[in-house]
Enzyme design. Structure first.
Site, short mmCIF file in Angstrom:
data_model
loop_
_atom_site.label_atom_id
_atom_site.label_comp_id
_atom_site.label_asym_id
_atom_site.label_seq_id
_atom_site.Cartn_x
_atom_site.Cartn_y
_atom_site.Cartn_z
N SER A 107 0.84 -1.19 0.00
CA SER A 107 0.00 0.00 0.00
C SER A 107 0.88 1.25 0.00
CB SER A 107 -0.92 0.01 1.22
OG SER A 107 -1.52 1.28 1.37
N ARG A 109 -0.09 4.35 0.10
CA ARG A 109 -0.60 5.33 1.08
C ARG A 109 -0.18 4.96 2.50
NH1 ARG A 109 -5.58 4.77 -2.42
NH2 ARG A 109 -5.36 6.46 -3.93
N HIS A 221 -8.97 -6.26 5.53
CA HIS A 221 -8.16 -6.62 4.37
C HIS A 221 -7.29 -7.84 4.68
CE1 HIS A 221 -8.33 -2.60 1.92
NE2 HIS A 221 -9.52 -3.02 2.32
N GLY A 222 -7.53 -8.45 5.85
CA GLY A 222 -6.84 -9.69 6.20
C GLY A 222 -5.51 -9.52 6.88
N LYS A 223 -5.18 -8.28 7.29
CA LYS A 223 -3.85 -8.01 7.84
C LYS A 223 -3.86 -7.74 9.34
CE LYS A 223 -2.37 -6.18 3.39
NZ LYS A 223 -1.97 -4.98 2.64
N HIS A 225 -6.07 -5.82 11.10
CA HIS A 225 -6.76 -4.61 11.54
C HIS A 225 -8.11 -4.51 10.84
CE1 HIS A 225 -4.51 -3.27 7.90
NE2 HIS A 225 -5.67 -2.70 7.63
N ARG A 227 -11.17 -2.13 8.97
CA ARG A 227 -11.44 -0.89 8.24
C ARG A 227 -12.92 -0.57 8.36
NH1 ARG A 227 -7.80 1.36 4.51
NH2 ARG A 227 -5.80 0.29 4.50
#
Length: 317
Positions: A107, A109, A221-223, A225, A227
């Site tokens: 990512s 960003r 997103h599977g990481k 954390h 959203r």
């Protein structure tokens, strides 16, 4: 999103690689070059300005013909590239690993936000090089650790309790790949520590989300954390998550996709990601986003669904 090969190239030293950031003039030269098809996946030698990324990644850069890429001529591009190199040079990358590392999709960003945290004198990442490098290695998918509050990409904190921190993402203000839609609003929730969370702290978070962010879906997103996104953007997130999941599997970057706490995640998103992990096609998975789900019984006793209208947030309307 962009591959790590868009930011730096490897230079063999003894039995491992040192990573060197690209400069903007070398990239600009590559973008104007005519390159044989058989050489599209090779690093490009600009002769004058040094090594440039493989031409197959041209679409990752902002040009007159492609406004959706990175603004590679900004100082922020160099800062992000240098940060990536610092992190990669802090570990040993061998010849058998280098192709896999450079093919990782990251990512852009997220990495810009880590640069901003690094430059903030009040931030813990300004004071701890070790924690900064750890944050970058997590961001680029090298570390198996999840992104916690200390190693998070950052933003504006809007909620915090003993277990969770919720950030408003500041992508509208970015230089490298700013969000151009002025109506963009999105949040990220990180765990303060990677350990089991008490039911009371989960309950506090769910109450906050239900009353203050009732126009948003909680996804992952599977990481590791959460959203918090507008329902209108869920399908777009699904496309990106599915593409990244497939790309990582194809390139051998088999990172575990973390489904997180089913009590917090929007039911339809949990169904989508579960279906994706089972190997179903994008169309089959996305149908679950728009399917009416059987309402789960309230997992928490005492978490009332009654609320006066003036107490319910209008954020996102």
């Amino acid at each position: 999103m962009a591959e790590l090969a868009c930011f730096c190239y490897p230079h063999l030293e003894n039995d491992s690689y040192k990573f060197i950031p690209f400069n903007s003039l070398a990239i600009k030269c590559m973008l104007t070059a005519k390159v044989d098809k058989k050489d599209q996946d090779k690093f490009y030698n600009s002769i004058i300005y040094g090594i440039a990324p493989p031409p197959q990644f041209k679409k990752r850069y902002n040009t007159n013909d492609n406004s959706r890429g990175m603004n590679y001529e900004t100082p922020m591009f160099n800062k992000v590239a240098v940060l990536i190199c610092e992190a990669l040079n802090s570990i040993k990358v061998t010849q058998s690993d280098v192709a896999s590392v450079l093919s990782r999709v990251v990512s852009v960003r997220h990495l810009e936000n880590l640069v901003l945290r690094r430059e903030n004198h009040q931030d813990v990442l300004f004071h701890s090089k070790e924690l900064l490098l750890k944050s970058v290695l997590i961001a680029i998918g090298h570390s198996k650790e999840i992104e916690t509050t200390a190693t998070a990409e950052g933003g504006e904190i809007v909620f915090q309790n003993a277990a969770f921190t919720m950030w408003r993402l500041t992508y509208l203000e970015h230089k490298l790949m700013p969000i151009l839609d002025q109506n963009f609003i999105e949040y990220k929730i990180t765990v303060n520590e990677d350990k089991p969370v008490s039911e009371s702290h989960v309950k506090e978070l769910i109450a906050e989300l239900r009353w203050q962010y009732n126009k948003f879906a909680v996804i992952t997103h599977g990481k590791g954390h959460y959203r918090v996104v507008k329902y209108s953007s869920v399908a777009n997130h699904a496309d990106r998550v599915y593409a990244t999941f497939k790309s990582n599997n194809k390139n051998g970057n088999m990172l575990e996709f973390n489904l997180l706490d089913q009590r917090i995640i929007w039911q339809n998103w949990y169904a989508f990601t579960s279906s994706m992990k089972q190997g179903n096609t994008l169309d089959v998975c996305k149908r679950l986003l728009f399917q009416k789900m059987k309402r789960e019984s309230n997992p928490f006793k005492g978490l009332s669904t009654d609320r006066k209208m003036d107490e319910v947030s209008q954020v996102g309307i």
